[in-house]
Design a protein around this motif. Structure first.
Motif, PDB file in Angstrom:
ATOM      1  N   TYR A 106       7.599   2.172  -2.754  1.00 35.24           N
ATOM      2  CA  TYR A 106       8.336   1.052  -2.375  1.00 35.24           C
ATOM      3  C   TYR A 106       9.739   1.509  -2.217  1.00 35.24           C
ATOM      4  O   TYR A 106      10.454   2.342  -2.455  1.00 35.24           O
ATOM      5  N   PHE A 170      13.094  -1.180  -7.722  1.00 35.38           N
ATOM      6  CA  PHE A 170      12.695  -1.793  -6.478  1.00 35.38           C
ATOM      7  C   PHE A 170      14.008  -2.241  -5.874  1.00 35.38           C
ATOM      8  O   PHE A 170      14.988  -2.861  -6.670  1.00 35.38           O
ATOM      9  N   LYS A 242       1.872  -8.745  -9.517  1.00 34.91           N
ATOM     10  CA  LYS A 242       2.755  -8.295 -10.525  1.00 34.91           C
ATOM     11  C   LYS A 242       4.270  -8.116  -9.935  1.00 34.91           C
ATOM     12  O   LYS A 242       5.266  -8.074 -10.842  1.00 34.91           O
ATOM     13  N   TYR A 243       4.310  -7.795  -8.585  1.00 31.47           N
ATOM     14  CA  TYR A 243       5.501  -7.238  -8.049  1.00 31.47           C
ATOM     15  C   TYR A 243       6.400  -8.340  -7.194  1.00 31.47           C
ATOM     16  O   TYR A 243       5.650  -8.678  -6.209  1.00 31.47           O
ATOM     17  N   SER A 245       8.825  -7.824  -5.219  1.00 30.17           N
ATOM     18  CA  SER A 245       9.366  -7.286  -4.102  1.00 30.17           C
ATOM     19  C   SER A 245       8.073  -7.175  -2.709  1.00 30.17           C
ATOM     20  O   SER A 245       8.298  -6.818  -2.242  1.00 30.17           O
TER      21      SER A 245
END
Length: 541
Positions: A106, A170, A242-243, A245
């Motif tokens: 990422y 991130f 879950k992210y 970003s």
């Protein structure tokens, strides 16, 4: 060593030919009997004896110039509690919830100082875990997994620096995501150099290993194997939520070899995928496996699709390895697609093995067909660039990338073919998408405009009535429902039922005047409408 397991890896040809059966149909197990170990090891080596040349490659020589983003990497294992699994190396009858190792690359925020990037050896630590030999001493690494090959050149790779930094934050932004499916029974990190390159240019990449339904081993490239890997890809499609970003509306699937086959069936099941990238995917070679799936539906593979193919297989290899000649020219999936913008590129300096970072760095060279290391690395670089441009065009909508994909001419290194999607018949669902896009406002002008472009468009009365009621029953969408009924009455002005439903919508809105007017209109068209009679009596009281 008490026990050696040779994991099958599709590093010659993709799950198709007799010459690869030993690679693709399960594991070779060698016991402590040294004589048997020597015999079986010799047998395995003989299969490569026709043309083994050890490579002179490096990450630096591949020369994947990074983009503007720093790269972070995390690896962890979660579980899918809907399925069970067995660690076969533990030699017991115990089943556990299916473990899903997850590797994610990422765009990163490098706030910490003195952070060292990962090395190739760090990535191979992930490999050990996914192969269920996490406690294997590193000194045995290249001996234990023979597809890595213990050579001085391969030992030198272990200390090479990659570009990713472990466990960093991130970047505070959102990015498109590429969900990757590895080749037959391979690791989540098999294409780490390509992943790092994509991430440095503004993508997230997430991957999990290719493993069998009940144990680490697959069954031999069956439809069951394909659908098991497809379920693992679907698990990752859930995991990405879950992210913060990751932009969940900008998802591409990418797979190498058998992973390409699994991704094709995943796209046929999931309508939220925006693009499909195949790195010499097995959907080209084993179309029959794809067809056997209950989910097989060519009309649902209607997103941009690119297949990057290996070089022409020389006649001597076809003959000696008993490979069907049709693999050089037959591509039934591509030829059958109708509703996808489809692209097929052939890389003249890449055989199948070298569509992965593993293959370029650790793979053996076949002197019957492989080009020089420099050409292989340059072609892998070109493959990475084309992959990036395709993803920029499809997920980021970049005009320059679209022009690159559409207009780049053929060269000595690459040839291509492409075809445009046929236009599907425009139907009521397509119209409803347009209506939703403009908040169900001005539907009559929208209908009139659409009808000039698609004169065969039919909006059936029952469908409009049902949609209008559904919207009206939602307290915050009553006006949307009323607008649908007004459009419906524009198309079907003599429908007593539509006037009755519109009157019910006005009742929900607490607009008695318009409710009464429309119930009366319904009764004019159908004097037997008992609902309108009953409602008007209620409204008088």
């Amino acid at each position: 060593m008490a026990y050696l397991e040779v994991t099958p890896i599709a590093y010659t040809y993709p799950e198709t030919t007799n010459c690869n059966n030993y690679l693709n149909n399960g594991s070779i197990r060698l016991n402590t009997n040294h004589q048997k170990m020597r015999i079986v090891t010799l047998w395995a080596l003989v299969l490569f004896q026709l043309g083994v040349l050890f490579g002179q490659t490096s990450l630096e020589k591949i020369n994947l110039n990074p983009g503007k983003y720093a790269i972070g990497f995390k690896h962890y294992t979660t579980v899918d509690s809907t399925r069970t699994y067995q660690i076969k190396n533990e030699f017991n009858n115990q089943f556990i919830y299916r473990p899903i190792p997850v590797s994610i690359w990422y765009p990163a925020d490098l706030k910490k100082e003195n952070i060292k990037p990962l090395t190739v050896l760090d990535y191979l630590e992930v490999l050990k875990e996914e192969e269920e030999w996490e406690n294997l001493p590193n000194e045995f690494l290249l001996d234990w997994f023979p597809y890595l090959w213990n050579t001085p050149q391969n030992k030198a790779h272990l200390s090479e620096n990659a570009r990713a930094f472990p466990e960093v934050h991130f970047l505070d932004d959102t990015f498109p995501v590429v969900v990757y499916a590895p080749s037959y029974q391979a690791s989540s990190i098999e294409n780490f150099a390509l992943f790092e390159y994509l991430v440095s240019n503004g993508f997230v990449v997430i991957s999990s290993p290719s493993r069998g339904t009940d144990t680490r081993q697959l069954e031999g490239g069956t439809t069951k194997d394909m659908e098991t890997q497809s379920r693992d890809v679907e698990f990752l499609l859930k995991e990405i939520h879950k992210y913060k970003s990751i932009d969940p509306d900008k998802i591409a699937l990418m797979g190498f070899s058998f992973g390409g086959l699994s991704n094709a069936i995943t796209v046929m099941k999931n309508r939220n995928i925006k693009a499909l990238v195949s790195l010499d995917g097995t959907e080209r070679y084993r179309y029959d496996v794809l067809e056997k799936s209950a989910y097989f539906n060519l009309n649902r593979l209607n997103i941009p699709y690119v297949h990057f193919a290996q070089k022409e297989i020389p006649e001597i290899v076809l003959k000696e390895d008993k490979i069907p000649e049709e693999l050089n020219y037959k591509f039934q999936l591509y030829d059958s697609l109708q509703y996808s913008n489809a692209y097929s590129y052939k890389f003249h300096d890449l055989s199948h093995s070298y569509f992965s970072s593993y293959g370029v760095l650790f793979g053996n060279r076949d002197k019957r067909q492989d080009k020089s290391d420099d050409k292989i690395m340059a072609s892998y670089n070109l493959l990475s660039m084309y992959t990036l441009q395709f993803l920029n065009a499809t997920l980021k909508n970049e005009v320059s990338a679209k022009k690159f994909i559409e207009n780049t001419p053929e060269s000595n290194e690459i040839s291509k073919k492409m075809k445009k999607s046929l236009t599907k018949e425009f139907n009521y669902k397509d119209f409803n998408d347009l209506a939703l896009g403009q908040g169900y406002q001005d539907l009559i002008p929208l209908y009139q405009q659409t009808l000039t472009k698609h004169p065969n468009l039919e909006l059936q009365e029952w469908m409009l009535n049902k949609l209008g009621l559904r919207l009206s029953f939602g307290q915050k969408r009553i006006e949307d429902g009323i607008n649908v009924f007004l459009l419906a009455l524009h198309i079907y002005p003599n429908s007593a039922n539509l006037y009755d439903s519109l009157a019910e919508a006005y009742l929900i809105k607490k607009d008695a005047k318009n409710a009464i007017a429309n119930f009366k209109k319904s009764l004019e068209l159908n004097p037997e409408n008992q609902n309108a009679i009953h409602r008007l009596q209620q409204l008088k009281n």
